[in-house]
Motif scaffolding. Structure first.
Motif, short mmCIF file in Angstrom:
data_model
loop_
_atom_site.label_atom_id
_atom_site.label_comp_id
_atom_site.label_asym_id
_atom_site.label_seq_id
_atom_site.Cartn_x
_atom_site.Cartn_y
_atom_site.Cartn_z
N LEU A 74 -1.46 -4.47 -7.77
CA LEU A 74 -1.32 -3.36 -6.88
C LEU A 74 -1.58 -3.93 -5.55
O LEU A 74 -0.84 -3.21 -4.65
N GLN A 75 -2.36 -4.76 -5.07
CA GLN A 75 -2.38 -5.27 -3.51
C GLN A 75 -0.93 -5.89 -3.17
O GLN A 75 -0.55 -5.64 -1.92
N LEU A 76 -0.32 -6.62 -4.02
CA LEU A 76 0.72 -7.05 -3.85
C LEU A 76 2.04 -6.04 -3.59
O LEU A 76 2.58 -6.18 -2.54
N GLY A 77 1.83 -4.92 -4.04
CA GLY A 77 2.71 -3.74 -4.02
C GLY A 77 2.40 -3.18 -2.50
O GLY A 77 3.21 -2.83 -1.94
N ILE A 78 1.21 -2.84 -2.33
CA ILE A 78 0.72 -2.28 -0.99
C ILE A 78 1.23 -3.09 0.14
O ILE A 78 1.48 -2.61 1.34
N ASN A 79 1.06 -4.49 0.04
CA ASN A 79 1.29 -5.41 1.34
C ASN A 79 2.59 -5.73 1.12
O ASN A 79 2.92 -6.54 1.89
N PHE A 80 3.59 -5.44 0.24
CA PHE A 80 4.83 -5.91 0.08
C PHE A 80 5.81 -5.95 1.45
O PHE A 80 6.17 -6.95 1.93
N PHE A 81 5.90 -4.69 2.05
CA PHE A 81 6.55 -4.76 3.25
C PHE A 81 5.93 -5.32 4.62
O PHE A 81 6.79 -6.18 5.11
N PRO A 82 4.76 -5.60 4.73
CA PRO A 82 4.21 -6.51 5.63
C PRO A 82 4.40 -7.90 5.37
O PRO A 82 4.80 -8.68 6.20
N LEU A 83 4.36 -8.08 4.19
CA LEU A 83 4.49 -9.62 3.75
C LEU A 83 5.99 -9.94 3.93
O LEU A 83 6.61 -11.35 4.42
N LEU A 84 6.92 -9.20 3.63
CA LEU A 84 8.53 -9.42 3.80
C LEU A 84 8.81 -9.43 5.26
O LEU A 84 9.32 -10.36 5.74
N ALA A 85 8.08 -8.57 5.94
CA ALA A 85 8.51 -8.76 7.27
C ALA A 85 7.85 -9.98 8.10
O ALA A 85 8.73 -10.58 9.03
#
Length: 318
Positions: free
Chosen positions: A226-237
């Motif tokens: 769930l946390q990976l999903g929430i943070n996916f776009f910030p991490l990708l950026a």
């Protein structure tokens, strides 16, 4: 198990990938051990030159070098760390006040940060030492000079050998926070630090590749789905920006190689099992990741502004 490969028999990429089909080197290891037992320092010097390209003349540490090492640590260093960790049983680690060895008016590390965009940073690096005189909680201790609670390792696990080098201290500090421990900064435990003395200052292919790989490990191990999903776009950026940054300096291939290896081998890591009783800790960590992102950019902005002002003051020659 640690295996020693015959020099030249395997490429660095294969070594770092930890291929499970490694050749049997038991005879080679036995010969090396026998040689060291028989010839002592002479054998160690020869192997350092053969395997590490380190041309050592001897393994003796001079009195001057010992004295220099003593001078890099304040007399009360260990005592101050011990007093700090004894204040609370929930303190997992205490990070020292690490001052730049070469410029003792500047900080090197006041505890490590980890951000929402997947960037790690040394808190306070290159800032004036007097700005970091207050004890506080930090995301993790820098293992360059820190103290850890021994019995906590029985609960959270020890340093992960898959990291090999880089980010292993943030990883174990992150893990401790999941289990409800705290990591603290102690400004009265002072040490003078030579950053990257082992692997060299600045960037190189080895450092960029291993750091980017280990960052993938740390994210996938410590964040539940769930946390990976929430943070996916910030991490990708964050990863895209890092790629563009390293591309400017010729390290884009090393960076991508590390990310690729991390994604392909992360399944081997021991992922922290999600437990509902740790939900509050995950929420607190998420808040820390957001807060640390702002701290990082604030500290970076201050340094950038100071450098621009210094450059203007010196007529654009700096």
């Amino acid at each position: 198990m640690i295996k020693i490969m015959k020099y030249g028999a395997i490429s660095p990429d294969e070594i770092f990938a930890r291929n499970e089909s490694e050749l049997d080197v038991s005879d080679i290891v036995a010969d090396i051990i026998a040689d060291v037992r028989k010839n002592g320092d002479d054998a160690l010097i020869a192997y350092a030159k053969k395997f590490d390209k380190a041309d050592l003349t001897c393994l003796e540490v001079t009195d001057e070098e010992i004295q220099e090492a003593f001078q890099s640590v304040e007399p009360e260093f260990v005592e101050e760390l011990y007093k700090a960790i004894e204040k609370d049983d929930t303190i997992f680690s205490v990070s020292s006040k690490m001052i730049n060895f070469y410029d003792r008016s500047k900080m090197d590390d006041a505890g490590d940060l980890y951000t929402l965009i997947g960037w790690q940073a040394q808190r306070g690096v290159a800032h004036p030492v007097e700005k970091y005189n207050k004890p506080c909680e930090v995301f993790s201790a820098c293992a360059g000079a820190a103290i850890y609670r021994r019995d906590a390792f029985d609960i959270i696990g020890v340093f992960d050998d898959m990291h090999f080098a880089y980010l292993e201290d943030i990883d174990v500090g992150y893990r401790a926070k999941i289990y409800g421990y705290k990591n603290m900064y102690c400004p009265t435990a002072v040490v003078y630090h030579m950053g990257s003395a082992t692997t060299g200052t600045g960037y190189n292919d080895f450092k960029v590749k291993i750091s980017s790989r280990n960052n993938i490990y740390m994210i996938t191990k410590n964040m539940p789905l769930l946390q990976l999903g929430i943070n996916f776009f910030p991490l990708l950026a964050g990863h895209i920006v890092k790629y563009m940054y390293f591309k400017k300096f010729g390290f884009s291939k090393a960076y991508l190689a590390g990310v690729k290896e991390g994604l392909l081998t992360a399944y081997r890591c021991n992922k922290v099992p999600y437990k509902s009783e740790n939900l509050y800790n995950y929420i607190a960590i998420e808040k820390d990741l957001i807060k640390n992102t702002f701290i990082y950019f604030r500290e970076y902005g201050i340094l950038k502004r100071e450098r621009m002002m210094s450059k203007e003051k010196n007529g654009g020659t700096n």
